[in-house]
Design a protein around this motif. Structure first.
Motif, short mmCIF file in Angstrom:
data_model
loop_
_atom_site.label_atom_id
_atom_site.label_comp_id
_atom_site.label_asym_id
_atom_site.label_seq_id
_atom_site.Cartn_x
_atom_site.Cartn_y
_atom_site.Cartn_z
N PHE A 1 0.82 -1.20 0.00
CA PHE A 1 0.00 0.00 0.00
C PHE A 1 0.86 1.26 0.00
O PHE A 1 0.61 2.20 -0.74
N SER A 2 1.92 1.27 0.81
CA SER A 2 2.77 2.45 0.86
C SER A 2 3.62 2.61 -0.40
O SER A 2 3.97 3.72 -0.77
N ALA A 3 3.92 1.51 -1.08
CA ALA A 3 4.68 1.61 -2.32
C ALA A 3 3.80 2.10 -3.47
O ALA A 3 4.28 2.80 -4.36
N VAL A 4 2.53 1.76 -3.45
CA VAL A 4 1.63 2.16 -4.52
C VAL A 4 1.18 3.61 -4.37
O VAL A 4 1.14 4.37 -5.32
N PHE A 5 0.86 4.00 -3.16
CA PHE A 5 0.34 5.35 -2.92
C PHE A 5 1.45 6.27 -2.43
O PHE A 5 1.55 6.58 -1.25
N THR A 6 2.27 6.70 -3.35
CA THR A 6 3.34 7.65 -3.05
C THR A 6 2.92 9.01 -3.57
O THR A 6 1.95 9.14 -4.31
N PRO A 7 3.65 10.06 -3.23
CA PRO A 7 3.31 11.38 -3.78
C PRO A 7 3.39 11.44 -5.30
O PRO A 7 2.71 12.24 -5.93
#
Length: 114
Positions: A36-42
């Motif tokens: 999730f954190s890798a997909v939703f980056t700035p």
């Protein structure tokens, strides 16, 4: 050994199964959070693509009406810098900053035939 089994009757199977299940759930949750954190980056946010489209629009407007964007520009959130790299290549660097101070910068290279 029979004496130990007779007087120390502990139900360790359910505790052990619970610990193993919690460990497996924790590992799966860890991987889910990492994905999730890798997909939703700035860089994948809608704001990033909105600013990228705005900078691309400003670049193409600068190509069409170069004098109106660069000379009459009093907007402190927009900076257009032109740099001549060599006699046939020019670099245009556009920096755009919005009201939330999100800054986007993009460079364009133009081949000139002068």
């Amino acid at each position: 050994m029979v004496f130990l089994k007779k007087y120390c009757n502990l139900k360790a199977n359910s505790i052990l199964e619970s610990v193993i299940a919690l460990t497996i759930i924790s590992i799966c949750l860890y991987f889910a959070i990492m994905i999730f954190s890798a997909v939703f980056t700035p860089r994948t946010s809608a704001k990033f693509y909105d600013k990228q489209n705005k900078v691309n629009e400003l670049f193409f407007l600068a190509q069409l009406r170069n004098d109106s964007l660069t000379s009459g520009n009093e907007d402190e959130n927009l900076q257009i810098e032109e740099e001549i790299i060599n006699e046939s290549l020019k670099k245009i660097n556009i920096q755009y900053k919005d009201s939330s101070q999100f800054q986007f910068e993009k460079s364009f290279y133009i081949q000139t035939h002068d």
